[in-house]
Design an enzyme around this catalytic site. Structure first.
Site, PDB file in Angstrom:
ATOM      1  N   SER A  38     -43.497  24.498 -50.126  1.00 40.42           N
ATOM      2  CA  SER A  38     -44.601  24.494 -51.084  1.00 40.42           C
ATOM      3  C   SER A  38     -45.571  25.650 -50.912  1.00 40.42           C
ATOM      4  CB  SER A  38     -45.356  23.173 -50.982  1.00 40.42           C
ATOM      5  OG  SER A  38     -45.791  22.979 -49.654  1.00 40.42           O
ATOM      6  N   GLU A  92     -62.109  21.113 -55.326  1.00 38.90           N
ATOM      7  CA  GLU A  92     -62.159  20.869 -53.889  1.00 38.90           C
ATOM      8  C   GLU A  92     -60.994  21.632 -53.273  1.00 38.90           C
ATOM      9  OE1 GLU A  92     -60.559  19.010 -55.996  1.00 38.90           O
ATOM     10  OE2 GLU A  92     -58.607  18.893 -55.010  1.00 38.90           O
ATOM     11  N   LYS A 106     -49.581  25.444 -55.934  1.00 38.69           N
ATOM     12  CA  LYS A 106     -50.842  25.031 -56.563  1.00 38.69           C
ATOM     13  C   LYS A 106     -51.103  25.751 -57.890  1.00 38.69           C
ATOM     14  CE  LYS A 106     -52.416  22.226 -53.272  1.00 38.69           C
ATOM     15  NZ  LYS A 106     -52.535  20.767 -53.508  1.00 38.69           N
TER      16      LYS A 106
END
Lengths: 386, 259
Positions: A369, A112, A90
């Site tokens: 990830s 969010e 991210k």
């Protein structure tokens, strides 16, 4: 070049678009122009690349899994996005968007979050660049990811509960969009996946393209070629698009893995929510269904529009796995490789494990990830029930 | 390129040409005794009534209308159920439905437009369908004779507002503030500015909604605007248990403030 181009008119084939309240249309247009300008500005790219290297720790390594490969009868390679600062892919996206927000003169980030990884990454970038930060998180997710709530607060962000609807990621997105409608002059909406209105699916893909670009180089060094299969978990689909983008113009099979309880492509039909047209889990009347998965980060009834396009044209295939398979994969990687994965990429590993006969002898690249620290408490509860 | 006004626009123009201000209350379809509340609103002086078809993810709506949506959905209300009920009503004023694009998209755009027309609904308002995405829907709506009301927001340039005014039918829905639906303590100064900017650009009736929550606020904005849309204040009354009489009483107070 299906996955590499800028979407014409904000569309990926039949999908995408900009279905937002009128108030937000000028903001989306401004953002599109600002990103296009920044992305072709070498000073902006240099600054982002410096942060990705010196702050986030890129490039992330490629790890060959010897014991896991032996157990499964295939060759597993992991792209180690779990080793980035803040523990997931991210950070690639938020550093880019936060720099862009500063460039646009915005002083506040709205985001969010589902599992909390995107919220933590946004709070981190906000702290780094001196921006105010508000993160919306479903009440259900706040309970199951309380550690990440505290991390965001430590980083100086305000975490606001999304208490409507299913009280998970989709509702957090609704609240973030409502906030942005009211604060659009001072705030940038730092959306966490390749979804939402144009330019987000394009912009977020570009910001995660680094994953695929690095992985391609690393695979060629290790294998002398592309892997046979590239697999990644898909909620909105940002880590998957990032790694797919390095291989889409080659021969590798691309596989997105959705949770069975949130399988937009597996169980959905085209619909429009959160700014774009894409596959969507909805009832016969068009009401969006609540996703249900062990992983808060994939608990989303939709999927990024470019994934819908890749599915429609057959360039990628989408599989789904059940929670029990995910738990088994979570344990398997921990035991065989000393890597505790986040529950999200454990979905991709679960599919590889299930498909091992089909994949026998092949080189399979999995985008790891995120790391599993955030999920340990939840898994402790679940595994101790046995 | 003048377009023959549909029944909604005709009603609002008639009110304006009589020197009056238009009042359009909103209520959520499927919530409580809504059909009777609608009739009471019409009897109390509404020029038209906007009926919300509940959607699971209403991003343009604040807490009051969210709660109304959730409650109606929990009672099993469906889009076709609301429309069928509307078809059986004779309110005596034009009706507009307000819903989100996915409801129409899932229905099928042509089918949705023709069902609206068959049920006697004059107009549709789809707040997550901006001008650039509206083409497929407006084509279907125009063919069925349904007026598509577009929203205009304070963030738009005059050039953009001009394009919105040219494409809207029924009226142009000026968004009174930066934010979602809901009652505020005071009328935002942006509401009057919005009305003024639109009035300078178009002859189509200019109604302002979002943040118009009291008769006094409606009167303030209608010093410039041709009318007001009042949503959360009405829905709040229904959520608090108010029946048709209470809705009629509230709408009557707005009507008197605008007279």
């Amino acid at each position: 070049m299906v996955i590499l181009a800028e979407p014409v008119g904000g569309r990926f084939g039949d999908f995408g678009g900009r279905f937002v309240p009128e108030t937000l249309v000028p903001a989306c247009e401004d953002l599109e122009a600002a990103f296009r300008s920044a992305w072709s500005d070498s000073d902006f790219r240099d600054e982002l690349n410096r942060l990705l290297a010196d702050y986030a720790g890129r490039p992330s390594p490629l790890t060959e899994c010897r014991r896991l490969s032996e157990e499964l009868g295939l060759r597993v390679l992991l792209k180690r996005e779990d080793l980035n600062h803040t523990g997931s892919h991210k950070i690639n996206n938020v550093l880019g968007q936060a720099l862009l927000a500063v460039r646009m003169g915005k002083t506040r980030l709205v985001a969010e979050t589902g599992a909390g990884q995107h919220g933590v990454a946004t709070a981190t970038a906000a702290a780094l660049l001196g921006l105010e930060c508000v993160v919306y998180m479903g009440e259900v997710d706040m309970a199951r990811q309380s550690l990440n709530v505290f991390r965001m607060q430590l980083l100086g962000a305000e975490v606001r509960p999304a208490a409507s609807g299913s009280r998970t990621l989709k509702d957090a997105i609704n609240e973030a969009m409502r906030d942005w409608v009211a604060t659009v002059e001072s705030s940038h909406y730092c959306l966490g996946s390749v979804m939402g209105p144009h330019p987000y699916p394009w912009m977020v893909r570009e910001l995660h393209r680094v994953i695929g670009a690095e992985a391609r180089e690393q695979c060629r060094e290790l294998l002398g070629r592309d892997p046979d299969v590239v697999a990644a978990c898909v909620g909105g689909g940002s880590n998957a698009i990032g790694i797919f983008s390095g291989f889409a113009d080659g021969e590798a099979a691309l596989v997105g893995v959705e949770p069975a309880g949130g399988a937009a492509i597996g169980r959905g039909v085209p619909g429009v929510v959160h700014g774009s047209k894409s596959f969507l889990m909805q009832d016969e009347h068009g009401q969006v269904l609540e996703a249900e998965s062990i992983s808060a980060g994939l608990d989303y009834p939709g999927i990024g529009p470019e994934h819908s396009h890749l599915a429609a044209i057959g360039r990628a295939r989408y599989e789904s796995v059940a929670d029990d398979e995910v738990v088994a994969a979570f344990e398997l990687l921990s035991r065989t490789e000393g890597i505790i994965p986040a529950l999200e990429p454990a979905h991709a590993l679960a599919w590889v494990s299930r498909a091992r006969e089909e994949l026998a002898g092949q080189a399979v690249l999995v985008n790891l990830s995120g790391r599993g620290d955030k999920d340990v408490a939840q898994m402790m509860g679940r595994l101790s029930e046995r | 390129m003048s377009v023959e006004p549909g029944p909604l626009e005709a009603a609002l123009r008639a009110r304006r040409s009589q020197g009056g201000k238009a009042l359009v209350p909103y209520l959520t379809g499927g919530l409580g005794d809504w059909a009777a509340a609608l009739a009471a609103a019409a009897d109390a002086g509404a020029d038209a009534v906007e009926v919300g078809i509940p959607f699971s993810d209403p991003v343009m709506d604040g807490p009051v209308i969210q709660q109304a949506n959730d409650r109606a959905l929990a009672e099993g209300i469906t889009p076709l159920g609301v429309l069928d009920d509307l078809g059986r009503l004779d309110a005596g004023v034009p009706l507009a439905v307000m819903t989100y694009y996915n409801i129409a998209f899932r229905f099928g755009l042509e089918r949705f437009a023709s069902v609206l027309a068959e049920r006697g609904v004059a107009a549709a308002i789809l707040p997550d369908l901006p001008l650039e995405e509206a083409g497929p829907w407006t084509e279907a709506a125009d063919a069925a004779g349904v007026e598509t009301v577009l929203l205009a927001a304070p963030t738009a340039s005059d050039e953009r507002l001009g394009r919105i005014c040219a494409r809207t039918r029924g009226f142009v829905y000026g968004v009174g503030l930066l934010g979602v639906t809901g009652v505020r303590d005071e009328l935002a100064s942006s509401a009057v500015v919005m009305a003024d900017r639109l009035k300078q650009l178009t002859d189509v009736p200019v109604l302002v909604g979002v943040g118009v929550g009291t008769p006094e606020q409606a009167e303030q904005v209608c010093r410039v605007a041709d009318g007001a849309v009042v949503g959360s204040a009405v829905v709040c009354r229904i959520l608090e248990g108010g029946g048709p009489a209470a809705v009629g009483e509230l709408v009557g107070r707005f009507r008197r403030a605008l007279s």
